[in-house]
Design an enzyme around this catalytic site. Structure first.
Site, PDB file in Angstrom:
ATOM      1  N   ARG A  51       0.827  -1.224   0.000  1.00 20.26           N
ATOM      2  CA  ARG A  51       0.000   0.000   0.000  1.00 20.26           C
ATOM      3  C   ARG A  51       0.851   1.259   0.000  1.00 20.26           C
ATOM      4  O   ARG A  51       0.377   2.332  -0.360  1.00 20.26           O
ATOM      5  CB  ARG A  51      -0.982   0.005   1.177  1.00 20.26           C
ATOM      6  CG  ARG A  51      -1.838   1.274   1.231  1.00 20.26           C
ATOM      7  CD  ARG A  51      -3.017   1.204   2.178  1.00 20.26           C
ATOM      8  NE  ARG A  51      -2.703   0.563   3.438  1.00 20.26           N
ATOM      9  CZ  ARG A  51      -1.988   1.131   4.423  1.00 20.26           C
ATOM     10  NH1 ARG A  51      -1.543   2.361   4.305  1.00 20.26           N
ATOM     11  NH2 ARG A  51      -1.728   0.457   5.527  1.00 20.26           N
ATOM     12  N   TYR A 105     -12.928  16.884 -17.305  1.00 17.70           N
ATOM     13  CA  TYR A 105     -13.402  15.498 -17.321  1.00 17.70           C
ATOM     14  C   TYR A 105     -14.537  15.356 -16.290  1.00 17.70           C
ATOM     15  O   TYR A 105     -14.419  15.876 -15.162  1.00 17.70           O
ATOM     16  CB  TYR A 105     -12.228  14.581 -16.973  1.00 17.70           C
ATOM     17  CG  TYR A 105     -12.608  13.126 -16.838  1.00 17.70           C
ATOM     18  CD1 TYR A 105     -12.912  12.362 -17.952  1.00 17.70           C
ATOM     19  CD2 TYR A 105     -12.678  12.534 -15.576  1.00 17.70           C
ATOM     20  CE1 TYR A 105     -13.268  11.038 -17.818  1.00 17.70           C
ATOM     21  CE2 TYR A 105     -13.029  11.204 -15.439  1.00 17.70           C
ATOM     22  CZ  TYR A 105     -13.327  10.462 -16.567  1.00 17.70           C
ATOM     23  OH  TYR A 105     -13.679   9.157 -16.436  1.00 17.70           O
ATOM     24  N   ASP A 177      -4.050  17.953 -16.042  1.00 18.29           N
ATOM     25  CA  ASP A 177      -4.413  16.578 -16.386  1.00 18.29           C
ATOM     26  C   ASP A 177      -3.962  16.386 -17.830  1.00 18.29           C
ATOM     27  O   ASP A 177      -4.553  16.946 -18.759  1.00 18.29           O
ATOM     28  CB  ASP A 177      -5.926  16.398 -16.225  1.00 18.29           C
ATOM     29  CG  ASP A 177      -6.373  14.977 -16.511  1.00 18.29           C
ATOM     30  OD1 ASP A 177      -5.757  14.319 -17.376  1.00 18.29           O
ATOM     31  OD2 ASP A 177      -7.368  14.530 -15.905  1.00 18.29           O
ATOM     32  N   LYS A 202      -5.812   5.089 -19.996  1.00 20.73           N
ATOM     33  CA  LYS A 202      -5.948   5.528 -21.389  1.00 20.73           C
ATOM     34  C   LYS A 202      -4.631   5.275 -22.141  1.00 20.73           C
ATOM     35  O   LYS A 202      -4.221   4.146 -22.275  1.00 20.73           O
ATOM     36  CB  LYS A 202      -6.385   6.988 -21.422  1.00 20.73           C
ATOM     37  CG  LYS A 202      -7.464   7.345 -20.371  1.00 20.73           C
ATOM     38  CD  LYS A 202      -8.810   6.723 -20.643  1.00 20.73           C
ATOM     39  CE  LYS A 202      -9.792   6.881 -19.484  1.00 20.73           C
ATOM     40  NZ  LYS A 202     -10.013   8.236 -19.006  1.00 20.73           N
TER      41      LYS A 202
HETATM   42  C1  LIG Z   1     -10.507   8.784 -17.768  1.00 16.71           C
HETATM   43  C2  LIG Z   1     -10.019  10.106 -17.297  1.00 16.71           C
HETATM   44  C3  LIG Z   1      -9.849  10.365 -15.935  1.00 16.71           C
HETATM   45  C4  LIG Z   1     -10.187   9.348 -14.876  1.00 16.71           C
HETATM   46  O1  LIG Z   1      -9.353   8.245 -14.963  1.00 16.71           O
HETATM   47  P1  LIG Z   1      -9.732   6.772 -14.417  1.00 16.71           P
HETATM   48  O2  LIG Z   1      -8.508   6.005 -14.710  1.00 16.71           O
HETATM   49  O3  LIG Z   1     -10.952   6.323 -15.147  1.00 16.71           O
HETATM   50  O4  LIG Z   1      -9.996   6.939 -12.952  1.00 16.71           O
HETATM   51  C5  LIG Z   1      -9.364  11.603 -15.562  1.00 16.71           C
HETATM   52  N1  LIG Z   1      -9.080  12.555 -16.475  1.00 16.71           N
HETATM   53  C6  LIG Z   1      -9.257  12.349 -17.797  1.00 16.71           C
HETATM   54  C7  LIG Z   1      -8.926  13.446 -18.747  1.00 16.71           C
HETATM   55  C8  LIG Z   1      -9.735  11.124 -18.249  1.00 16.71           C
HETATM   56  O5  LIG Z   1      -9.912  10.926 -19.562  1.00 16.71           O
END
Ligand SMILES: *Cc1c(COP(=O)(O)O)cnc(C)c1O
Length: 386
Positions: A51, A105, A177, A202
């Site tokens: 963890r 997002y 992000d 992603k």
């Molecule tokens: C998918 C996404 C998230 C969240 O990510 P998870 O891995 O689904 O928790 C945050 N920011 C953006 C721009 C995303 O496309």
């Protein structure tokens, strides 16, 4: 001798790997062990426990992620949302506020608007393209400025340079992000951002087979976030670390291919009689094209568009396609298509969607690694029949 590692593709393969190789293994082995033998550590956070995100699989990923964005340090967590939650909960105390771009997002927007409010953490939303309006959102309790490299689903590019200058002029932590751009197209630390966050679900993972997140940036901040994250939980399992690590090695070839295909698809759609609008920062018609060209090495694999026939035509078109799969998410090897009004933005009230320019008929396409000619043929046939 020192290995030459100027190119990001070299760093994706070799940076952060164990040296010497473990038992000569060319691929980083999976350490599926929750705890490790005590070596006399005196600090709780130095104990090796799963963890605390410090197994060999975590350590290797942290080194590789920091190297590819030219940053000081990195931390992986169990999802993109875990990365965002741990970051903001580290930087803000009750009563503090942050400034955030108004087209975030959906999960991030809801976290800030609904969850954080319960803990007394405030958010003020601003238009990322209108720096002259930002000072109005500033309060003595504002701690951070949070933007996204490319917005979803209209692919807007905020004034990222102004965001960094504004944040630093007012003592705010500049957070971005960087999921949609990926480190291939944009490396936030090079532009002065303090922290870059990824949903590694992603592009970094890249194969639609894991959920994972990453925070990359200043070592002092990553150190603080690691401690908070260890208390919040949300660590990444070593097997998921392995899949993310494996996926990242091909990030460069994948994303550059996706950049190229997305550009070709955007140009094809923009020239089609049944298409009324295409949102892709690589097109000259995009309102943020100049900014994207200046900031990015590529414009990414995400685009959105509208058909003249509206929602009915959009649904028929999606149903006619044979290659892109109708599913949420993005950044994988298979092309994915969605109508944001029914998926990523279904939680947003209709009036807010209209104001944001997200029509019910808007279609979002995540370009995969299929041959561009096959994708173009599929899109053309589906448009013909809708
Ligand atoms: C998918 C996404 C998230 C969240 O990510 P998870 O891995 O689904 O928790 C945050 N920011 C953006 C721009 C995303 O496309």
């Amino acid at each position: 001798m020192k290995r030459p590692m100027r190119g990001i593709d070299t760093r994706l393969i070799h940076a952060g790997e164990p040296d010497p190789l473990i038992e000569g293994a060319v691929s980083m082995p999976i350490f599926q062990s929750s705890t490790f033998a005590y070596r006399g550590e005196t600090d709780y956070h130095a104990l090796r426990y799963i963890r605390l995100s410090n197994t060999p699989n975590h350590d290797a990923l942290h080194r590789k992620l920091a190297a590819i964005e030219n940053a000081e340090a990195a931390l992986v967590l169990a999802s993109g949302m875990a990365a965002i939650t741990a970051t903001l909960m580290t930087l803000m105390d009750t009563g503090d506020r942050m400034i955030a771009q108004d087209c975030l997002y959906g999960g991030t927007h809801d976290l800030m608007r609904h969850e954080f409010q319960r803990f007394g953490l405030g958010v003020d939303f601003v238009d990322g393209g209108a720096p002259e309006t930002w000072p109005r959102a500033l309060t003595p309790k504002t701690r951070a400025f949070h933007v996204e490299t490319i917005s979803n689903p209209l692919m807007r590019v905020a004034d990222l340079r102004a965001a960094v200058s504004f944040a630093h002029a007012h003592g705010l932590i500049a957070i971005i992000d960087n999921t949609f751009a990926s480190p291939i197209n944009f490396r936030p630390a090079e532009a002065g951002f303090d922290l870059s966050i990824h949903s590694a679900t992603k592009y970094l993972g890249g194969h639609s087979d894991i959920v994972a997140g990453a925070i990359i940036g200043r070592a002092d901040l990553i150190g603080r976030i690691s401690r908070t994250a260890a208390r919040l939980g949300g660590s990444l399992d070593p097997h998921a670390c392995f899949l993310m690590h494996r996926g990242m090695k091909t990030l460069g070839v994948r994303v550059r291919h996706q950049n190229q295909t997305a550009g070709a698809v955007a140009r094809f759609l923009a020239g089609h009689a049944k298409v009324s609008r295409v949102n892709y920062p690589g097109l000259e018609s995009h309102p943020d094209h100049a900014r994207a060209r200046e900031l990015f090495d590529g414009c990414g694999g995400m685009l959105s568009f509208e058909l003249r026939g509206g929602v009915g035509a959009a649904d028929a078109f999606i149903a006619n396609l044979t290659l892109p799969i109708s599913a949420p998410s993005l950044g994988g090897v298979e092309s994915l298509i969605t109508r944001p009004a029914t998926t990523s933005h279904s939680g947003m009230p209709r009036e807010e969607r209209d104001r944001a320019g997200i029509s019910d008929g808007l279609i979002r396409l995540s370009i995969g690694l299929e041959a561009v000619d096959d994708l173009l043929e599929d899109l053309a046939a589906a448009l013909e029949a809708c």
